[in-house]
Scaffold this active site. Structure first.
Site, PDB file in Angstrom:
ATOM      1  N   PRO A   1       0.820  -1.215   0.000  1.00 61.09           N
ATOM      2  CA  PRO A   1       0.000   0.000   0.000  1.00 61.09           C
ATOM      3  C   PRO A   1       0.858   1.273   0.000  1.00 61.09           C
ATOM      4  CG  PRO A   1      -0.766  -1.565   1.650  1.00 61.09           C
ATOM      5  CD  PRO A   1       0.567  -2.060   1.170  1.00 61.09           C
TER       6      PRO A   1
ATOM      7  N   GLU B   1       2.726  -8.141   8.381  1.00 61.00           N
ATOM      8  CA  GLU B   1       2.747  -6.668   8.384  1.00 61.00           C
ATOM      9  C   GLU B   1       3.567  -6.124   7.232  1.00 61.00           C
ATOM     10  OE1 GLU B   1       0.289  -7.417  10.869  1.00 61.00           O
ATOM     11  OE2 GLU B   1       0.601  -5.268  10.469  1.00 61.00           O
TER      12      GLU B   1
ATOM     13  N   ARG C   1      -2.050  -9.414 -20.677  1.00 57.98           N
ATOM     14  CA  ARG C   1      -3.093  -9.298 -21.705  1.00 57.98           C
ATOM     15  C   ARG C   1      -2.774  -8.223 -22.740  1.00 57.98           C
ATOM     16  NH1 ARG C   1      -6.753  -5.431 -21.215  1.00 57.98           N
ATOM     17  NH2 ARG C   1      -8.527  -6.634 -22.001  1.00 57.98           N
TER      18      ARG C   1
ATOM     19  N   ASP D   1      -9.641  -0.826 -24.887  1.00 53.48           N
ATOM     20  CA  ASP D   1      -9.950  -0.961 -23.466  1.00 53.48           C
ATOM     21  C   ASP D   1     -10.286   0.374 -22.846  1.00 53.48           C
ATOM     22  OD1 ASP D   1      -7.552  -3.440 -22.338  1.00 53.48           O
ATOM     23  OD2 ASP D   1      -9.619  -3.559 -23.024  1.00 53.48           O
TER      24      ASP D   1
END
Ligand code: 4FV
Length: 260
Positions: free
Chosen positions: A92, A119, A157, A172
């Site tokens: 994160p 963690e 992809r 896309d």
């Protein structure tokens, strides 16, 4: 393109490698995914890969050495195949990924992806071995494995030959910096709603214009931040203005429903 993943849960990657677009790309050798567990680089009888955090507090932290040895082994295996892989850690705290980033990642020869657990990993591992840190979103997962699979799916992809016809990747959402237009298929009518006329017209220019207008309008309404980043041409601005006018016209005026 080659991905090496450092993970305590290699079996989880079956979700990507057993079926679907990515599985087919792997079968056709358009991409490779190699899994490595840091547990194979431990020397103690308990094969310990984590330990308690200095300074106390909840949870555990992944140890430096098993991760470093696993990363070095993966890079050596890739180099033996002529692939110079950079190392990315999923967390994160990383740079938020978007389609632009995925296009850059997809264009590289190879990556070693470090999927953390607990963690996280000892900070010195990041300082010594990690080239880039990536986040797939501002929320906390129980492990980096799902994030690594998201990155590999989105990158593989885009590789030439992976998707049926090359166009689909270019069309896309987000590849144009816009959200996608609505899609319809048979039956033509469901209840009292039928497919927008223009899509039945066979007029490909009008269809392309309608799809662009829808993409612009939905982006303006749902993700105006994307438009700021992208900017729009005069032609697009006119399409957007018409879309917003139409939306305003078709929006029920407040209090109007009661009168009915
Ligand atoms: C994550 C994310 C993420 C944090 C602690 C794994 C978890 C655990 N990775 N984008 N968001 N990672 O939540 O990439 O070790």
């Amino acid at each position: 393109m080659r991905f090496d993943v450092i993970t305590l849960f290699p079996a989880q990657f079956a979700a990507l490698t057993e079926e679907g677009v990515v599985a087919r790309a792997l079968q056709r050798q358009l991409a490779q995914i190699h899994l490595h567990t840091p547990r194979d680089y431990t020397t103690d009888v308990h094969r310990t890969v984590d330990d308690r955090p200095y300074g106390g507090g909840p949870g555990m932290v992944m140890r430096y050495t098993p991760l470093r040895l696993a990363i070095e082994a993966a890079q050596a295996e890739a180099a033996a195949e002529g692939v110079q892989s950079r190392v990315a850690y999923l967390s994160p705290q990383g740079e938020r990924l978007d389609q632009r980033q995925i296009e850059r990642i997809s264009a590289a020869p190879g990556w070693v992806l470090v999927a953390g657990r607990y963690e996280g990993v000892d900070e010195r591992l990041i300082e010594d071995c990690v080239d880039e840190e990536w986040s797939i979103g501002d929320y906390v997962l129980s492990g980096g494995e799902l994030a690594a699979m998201v990155v590999m799916d989105a990158a593989i992809r885009l590789l030439p030959g992976v998707l049926g016809h090359a166009d689909s990747a270019r069309q896309d959402s987000h590849s144009s910096g816009l959200l996608d237009c609505p899609h319809y298929t048979r039956p033509e009518t469901i209840g009292d709603r039928s497919v927008p006329e223009v899509l039945l017209s066979g007029d490909h220019q009008a269809i392309e214009r309608w799809r662009l207008q829808q993409a612009l309008g939905r982006t303006r309404q749902r993700r105006p931040d994307l438009l700021q980043g992208r900017g729009i041409s005069e032609v697009e601005q006119r399409l957007l203005d018409d879309y917003l006018l139409e939306a305003a016209r078709s929006r029920p005026r407040v209090g109007s429903e009661q009168s009915e």
